[in-house]
Write a protein that holds these residues in place. Sequence first.
Motif, PDB file in Angstrom:
ATOM      1  N   ASP A   1       0.831  -1.201   0.000  1.00  0.00           N
ATOM      2  CA  ASP A   1       0.000   0.000   0.000  1.00  0.00           C
ATOM      3  C   ASP A   1       0.869   1.256   0.000  1.00  0.00           C
ATOM      4  O   ASP A   1       0.562   2.228  -0.688  1.00  0.00           O
TER       5      ASP A   1
ATOM      6  N   ARG B   1       2.130   1.904  -3.427  1.00  0.00           N
ATOM      7  CA  ARG B   1       1.015   2.378  -4.253  1.00  0.00           C
ATOM      8  C   ARG B   1       0.720   3.865  -4.017  1.00  0.00           C
ATOM      9  O   ARG B   1       0.355   4.594  -4.925  1.00  0.00           O
ATOM     10  N   ARG B   2       0.902   4.341  -2.786  1.00  0.00           N
ATOM     11  CA  ARG B   2       0.558   5.723  -2.440  1.00  0.00           C
ATOM     12  C   ARG B   2       1.647   6.748  -2.759  1.00  0.00           C
ATOM     13  O   ARG B   2       1.436   7.953  -2.582  1.00  0.00           O
ATOM     14  N   GLN B   3       2.801   6.309  -3.253  1.00  0.00           N
ATOM     15  CA  GLN B   3       3.878   7.249  -3.563  1.00  0.00           C
ATOM     16  C   GLN B   3       3.422   8.231  -4.635  1.00  0.00           C
ATOM     17  O   GLN B   3       2.749   7.867  -5.585  1.00  0.00           O
TER      18      GLN B   3
END
Length: 172
Positions: A40, A43-45
Amino acid sequence: MRVEIRTPKLSDAASYAAAVRRSAEHVGRWNPVEPDGLVDLVRRQGETLHTFLILDLEDGGLVGTCNVANIVRGRFLNGTLGYNSYLPYNGTGRMTEGMRLVVDRCFAPQPRGGLGLHRLEINVQPENGPSVAMAGRLGFRHEGTTPRMLFLQDAWRDHERFALTSEEWPGV
């Protein structure tokens, strides 16, 4: 230097999970323990979040992580650092070395691989002596207390706020 920094990859998930599990008691006093959270996190970068892994150069082990979160551009150019160190490297100075590299990267201009920030903050629970000491070793100044800042361990927790600007950082 005994460490290097780099952004996380999905292939780091197993070593990340092992480091977090090994250090659960150490980290869990202050931060959520999420051994399966790397997928996660990768993915959030993006524009408002950059994560750095701090790796030991000798054995490749995961020394710690640092999230540069809440990045604001425009006239503010600010980010907030949040970090965890992992066993068995805790207390060896490697995390401090890695954090210095992260701060360098944060203040370096964007065209040269940096984030181009002007100001960084660190927010730490007052009882977290090692993280308060880290802020001091890095040269961050104490700016005050923020009551009930974050919901951690089932309660709203006060945090001490530290900050540093690029003009104050000797590495730039």
